[in-house]
Write an enzyme that holds these catalytic residues in place. Sequence first.
Site, PDB file in Angstrom:
ATOM      1  N   GLY A  53     -13.365  -8.930  50.169  1.00 43.63           N
ATOM      2  CA  GLY A  53     -13.470  -8.508  51.562  1.00 43.63           C
ATOM      3  C   GLY A  53     -12.129  -8.340  52.229  1.00 43.63           C
ATOM      4  O   GLY A  53     -11.801  -7.277  52.779  1.00 43.63           O
ATOM      5  N   LEU A  83     -20.952  -3.704  48.829  1.00 35.57           N
ATOM      6  CA  LEU A  83     -20.675  -2.350  49.308  1.00 35.57           C
ATOM      7  C   LEU A  83     -20.723  -2.213  50.824  1.00 35.57           C
ATOM      8  O   LEU A  83     -20.195  -1.241  51.365  1.00 35.57           O
ATOM      9  CB  LEU A  83     -21.665  -1.360  48.676  1.00 35.57           C
ATOM     10  CG  LEU A  83     -21.678  -1.319  47.136  1.00 35.57           C
ATOM     11  CD1 LEU A  83     -22.656  -0.269  46.647  1.00 35.57           C
ATOM     12  CD2 LEU A  83     -20.286  -1.057  46.585  1.00 35.57           C
ATOM     13  N   ARG A 148      -7.316 -21.326  45.748  1.00 35.61           N
ATOM     14  CA  ARG A 148      -6.276 -21.374  46.786  1.00 35.61           C
ATOM     15  C   ARG A 148      -5.351 -22.565  46.567  1.00 35.61           C
ATOM     16  O   ARG A 148      -4.125 -22.463  46.736  1.00 35.61           O
ATOM     17  CB  ARG A 148      -6.926 -21.428  48.173  1.00 35.61           C
ATOM     18  CG  ARG A 148      -7.645 -20.134  48.513  1.00 35.61           C
ATOM     19  CD  ARG A 148      -8.594 -20.276  49.683  1.00 35.61           C
ATOM     20  NE  ARG A 148      -7.939 -20.108  50.961  1.00 35.61           N
ATOM     21  CZ  ARG A 148      -8.579 -20.051  52.114  1.00 35.61           C
ATOM     22  NH1 ARG A 148      -9.908 -20.134  52.136  1.00 35.61           N
ATOM     23  NH2 ARG A 148      -7.935 -19.902  53.255  1.00 35.61           N
ATOM     24  N   CYS A 184       2.254 -27.020  53.333  1.00 35.48           N
ATOM     25  CA  CYS A 184       1.605 -26.295  52.243  1.00 35.48           C
ATOM     26  C   CYS A 184       0.101 -26.278  52.501  1.00 35.48           C
ATOM     27  O   CYS A 184      -0.391 -26.883  53.468  1.00 35.48           O
ATOM     28  CB  CYS A 184       1.928 -26.934  50.887  1.00 35.48           C
ATOM     29  SG  CYS A 184       0.955 -28.397  50.463  1.00 35.48           S
ATOM     30  N   CYS A 199     -30.185 -41.002  45.726  1.00 33.76           N
ATOM     31  CA  CYS A 199     -31.611 -41.287  45.919  1.00 33.76           C
ATOM     32  C   CYS A 199     -32.304 -40.160  46.691  1.00 33.76           C
ATOM     33  O   CYS A 199     -33.472 -39.855  46.453  1.00 33.76           O
ATOM     34  CB  CYS A 199     -31.808 -42.622  46.625  1.00 33.76           C
ATOM     35  SG  CYS A 199     -30.991 -42.730  48.230  1.00 33.76           S
ATOM     36  N   CYS A 459       3.235 -31.647  48.117  1.00 29.60           N
ATOM     37  CA  CYS A 459       4.609 -31.220  48.424  1.00 29.60           C
ATOM     38  C   CYS A 459       5.439 -32.308  49.091  1.00 29.60           C
ATOM     39  O   CYS A 459       6.625 -32.107  49.337  1.00 29.60           O
ATOM     40  CB  CYS A 459       4.583 -29.968  49.312  1.00 29.60           C
ATOM     41  SG  CYS A 459       4.060 -30.268  51.017  1.00 29.60           S
TER      42      CYS A 459
END
Length: 610
Positions: A53, A83, A148, A184, A199, A459
């Site tokens: 997208g 589409l 990602r 980050c 449960c 990081c």
Amino acid sequence: LKPCGSGSAPTSRADAMNGTKTADLNAAVKRVLGQERYELVKNAKLLVVGAGGIGCELLKNLVLTGFENIEVVDLDTIDVSNLNRQFLFRRQHVDRSKAEVAAEAVRQLRPGASVVAHHGNVKDPKFGVEFVSKFDVVVNALDNLEARRHVNRLCLATEKPLLEAGSTGHLGQVTVIKKGETECFECQAKPTQKVYPYCTIRSTPEKPVHCLTWAKNLFDLCFGPEDESNLLSDLAAEMRQFQTQEEVDGEVVGKKIFQSLFCDDIEKQAALEDLWSDKRPPPQPLRFEEAAARTDGGAQNGSAAVGQGQNGEAMLETQKVPTVSGDAKGFVKAVAAMYAPARRGLIGQSCFSKDDPISMDFVHCAANLRMENYRISRLSRWDAQSIAGAIIPAVASTNAIVAGLEVVQLIHVIAAVAKKQPIRESQCRTVWVRYPEPSRKKILQPSSLQNPNKDCFVCGARTARVAVRSFADWKIAAFAKSCVQSAMGAHRPAIYHNSSCIHDPEYPEASEEAEEEGLHPEWSLTEWGLSSGSLLQVEDEGQGFSCNLVVSEDPELSEEQFPAGFRVETAAAPPAEQEDGAAKRKAEEAAAAEEAAAAKRAKQDVVELE
């Protein structure tokens, strides 16, 4: 057209038109960007991850803005459902690679551009640190949290700027990530998928999502590899007897599984009297012959709701709630399809995917039958697929806005790098798309990039903490898969204790080869000599990622709050007692001041871009 010089072939009309088109486009871009930035854009080498997208809009924007050196990676193939919003694709492209079709389409917009497509998973080793090092900037257009995280770590390892973006319905965000300069992707905790108590899934479902979670686990149990963390592992022995790659009658197997799950097991659950009351009556068993003869909408749906909307309007077939008979026959048909020659070889190694029609049919029908057992309103395939795949409908206009913002921020990044200017001192911003309730009636809300979180385990301090309910109950292979891979985002982690490797991704299961290497995936954390407070090291060569991991044992770990049996702390959180009224007021004042400053900077950005 006149022929070219002596010995040359005549220039084709198409080539001439393309040359004119490119020249006109370049002239327009130069007027907008200026010669200096135009040259930076033209020479930049980009990696785009994702061609869905946002990716379609992004690739179109990039070539029209003047970028000529682009490589794009995407794992998916085109589905009919794409589409309506991924406009580079047409019906004739269905089942083809998204990356390849998108590259073909945008090359027509700028014929001189080099757009190289890679049909594959960005987590594959060939797209590792060495591959990413070739590019000036990486631009994300992903909708997958694991991917990602992976790209974030690759960019940190290679010290490449990363443009990170995403959208959820009408909401979107674009930000810039640079090692040592900004937050980050993992500096702040991300919302995780809801995990339900064992449960509830196993014995007392109350909502459709509980039954869909049960059905997804059932598919993996019946047709996937052995997994002790599966919520239905108590049914493993019973279901494994049906799991075979030999030639069998799939319809017979489907009816046996139906009898076992929706009749025999339900009778056992109904016999547990302590679970049931007047407000929560016991489940009702279903026999295949009886269910196959029922053409009504079931215990809660009612016949009027089957096949039509609430007001009797026409509906797509997938939006109709099937009859009980349809679900029963559909379940058996899906099992038979899994045992058909084309799929039989995948039994024992399959896993649920919302995009696989057979596995989705299995999960939809199984979940609906369980809902019928427990008197829960059943779902259409459309609704079931949305919930099972955690789908929030995409909005094309949001994707277009986000992709446009990514290109604007990308130009700022390239300009800052050329000037050797720190990213946080440049014009780069985080920009939020907020609609239909934008802040101060502005759909776009910019804000300053944030400093790295010093406690970030990716990081920053590079130390994470994990508490498990019992060391003895966790085998090292299951711990690596559930905690280090799923919860912490590693792809192929190796785990070390006292400088000795206790888990190697090359040996995920017990074998003679593993034993020869001194590895025992079947050993528990206790058997590996771990105790509360033990320090482990995690290394993922493919991601260029490593961190320390402190493990502790907490027998009081809430099963309701942490049904998976562990708690991960990836960044230090402030004590609750520090979050008093004064701190909150200070945070609100700072946010208001930042918003005002951001609005002023946003106006300057627009002027500068123009």
